[in-house]
Scaffold this motif. Structure first.
Motif, PDB file in Angstrom:
ATOM      1  N   UNK A  58       4.633   5.995 -10.603  1.00 32.17           N
ATOM      2  CA  UNK A  58       4.030   5.628  -9.326  1.00 32.17           C
ATOM      3  C   UNK A  58       4.444   6.620  -8.259  1.00 32.17           C
ATOM      4  N   UNK A  59       3.805   6.500  -7.107  1.00 29.24           N
ATOM      5  CA  UNK A  59       4.154   7.321  -5.945  1.00 29.24           C
ATOM      6  C   UNK A  59       4.512   6.381  -4.802  1.00 29.24           C
ATOM      7  N   UNK A 110       0.798  -1.230   0.000  1.00 32.79           N
ATOM      8  CA  UNK A 110       0.000   0.000   0.000  1.00 32.79           C
ATOM      9  C   UNK A 110       0.831   1.282   0.000  1.00 32.79           C
ATOM     10  N   UNK A 111       2.114   1.205   0.278  1.00 30.62           N
ATOM     11  CA  UNK A 111       2.974   2.396   0.226  1.00 30.62           C
ATOM     12  C   UNK A 111       3.160   2.903  -1.202  1.00 30.62           C
ATOM     13  N   UNK A 112       2.871   2.051  -2.182  1.00 30.38           N
ATOM     14  CA  UNK A 112       2.983   2.416  -3.591  1.00 30.38           C
ATOM     15  C   UNK A 112       1.579   2.702  -4.125  1.00 30.38           C
ATOM     16  N   UNK A 113       1.381   3.894  -4.664  1.00 28.11           N
ATOM     17  CA  UNK A 113       0.060   4.262  -5.182  1.00 28.11           C
ATOM     18  C   UNK A 113       0.203   4.871  -6.578  1.00 28.11           C
ATOM     19  N   UNK A 114      -0.938   5.108  -7.200  1.00 26.17           N
ATOM     20  CA  UNK A 114      -1.013   5.787  -8.495  1.00 26.17           C
ATOM     21  C   UNK A 114      -0.135   5.120  -9.557  1.00 26.17           C
ATOM     22  N   UNK A 143      17.132  10.812   6.494  1.00 28.36           N
ATOM     23  CA  UNK A 143      16.998   9.924   5.342  1.00 28.36           C
ATOM     24  C   UNK A 143      17.848   8.664   5.531  1.00 28.36           C
ATOM     25  N   UNK A 144      19.093   8.832   5.936  1.00 22.04           N
ATOM     26  CA  UNK A 144      19.985   7.673   6.147  1.00 22.04           C
ATOM     27  C   UNK A 144      19.497   6.788   7.287  1.00 22.04           C
ATOM     28  N   UNK A 187       3.536  12.283   5.069  1.00 18.52           N
ATOM     29  CA  UNK A 187       3.912  13.586   4.499  1.00 18.52           C
ATOM     30  C   UNK A 187       5.014  13.496   3.452  1.00 18.52           C
ATOM     31  N   UNK A 188       5.794  12.447   3.510  1.00 13.26           N
ATOM     32  CA  UNK A 188       6.940  12.305   2.596  1.00 13.26           C
ATOM     33  C   UNK A 188       6.556  11.343   1.479  1.00 13.26           C
ATOM     34  N   UNK A 189       6.248  11.906   0.302  1.00 13.12           N
ATOM     35  CA  UNK A 189       5.813  11.119  -0.848  1.00 13.12           C
ATOM     36  C   UNK A 189       6.754  11.421  -2.007  1.00 13.12           C
TER      37      UNK A 189
END
Length: 152
Positions: free
Chosen positions: A56-57, A36-40, A125-126, A63-65
């Motif tokens: 894809x997104x 589900x973290x992958x959409x569109x 990020x790391x 908030x971080x897409x």
């Protein structure tokens, strides 16, 4: 700054060529493997291995897409590579024959690498991106194993 890498491996009880074919099916199988973290998800060009372009997104957090536009290539036997036009991220799926209990198995490796940001954003990020992306890859490999077990 610096390169960030995420790697996950799984042995899947299926012929390695069948597993690679399933991963390379960007119209039918591949989108069903994504959590589900992958959409569109949309195939823009092609749909079967090299020459495919996928949009894809990826939702790292609420908030971080990240918007991704992936060019797919097959640079060698048992390899699918997705290069994101919107970032430095490169994801490689490698599928190799493996022993397995029944003699037919595939060792699947998913590896992503990209140039991380600098500063405090880069620190986060790391710290967090490998965990989130690694968990997503674990789900993809679980879904791939279930797909292959279902007699795909």
């Amino acid at each position: 700054m610096g390169q960030i890498e995420v790697v996950r491996r799984r042995e899947i009880a299926a012929d390695h060529e069948d597993v690679l074919d399933a991963l390379a099916d960007y119209r039918g199988v591949h989108p069903r493997l994504l959590p589900e973290r992958f959409t569109d998800y949309a195939v823009e060009e092609g749909g079967d291995g090299a020459g495919t372009v996928v949009r894809l997104r990826f939702h790292a957090t609420s908030r971080r897409v990240r918007d991704c536009l992936l060019d797919v290539s097959e640079p060698g036997e048992g390899r699918l590579v997705e290069k994101d036009r919107n970032s430095t991220m490169v994801t490689e799926y490698t599928v190799e024959p493996a022993g397995g209990a029944a003699g037919k198995a595939a060792l699947v490796t998913v590896r992503s690498a990209w140039e991380g940001a600098g500063g405090i954003g880069g620190f986060f990020e790391r710290t967090f991106a490998p965990r989130v992306l690694g968990a997503a890859y674990d789900q993809i490999l679980d879904n791939l194993a279930a797909h292959m077990a279902a007699g795909a």
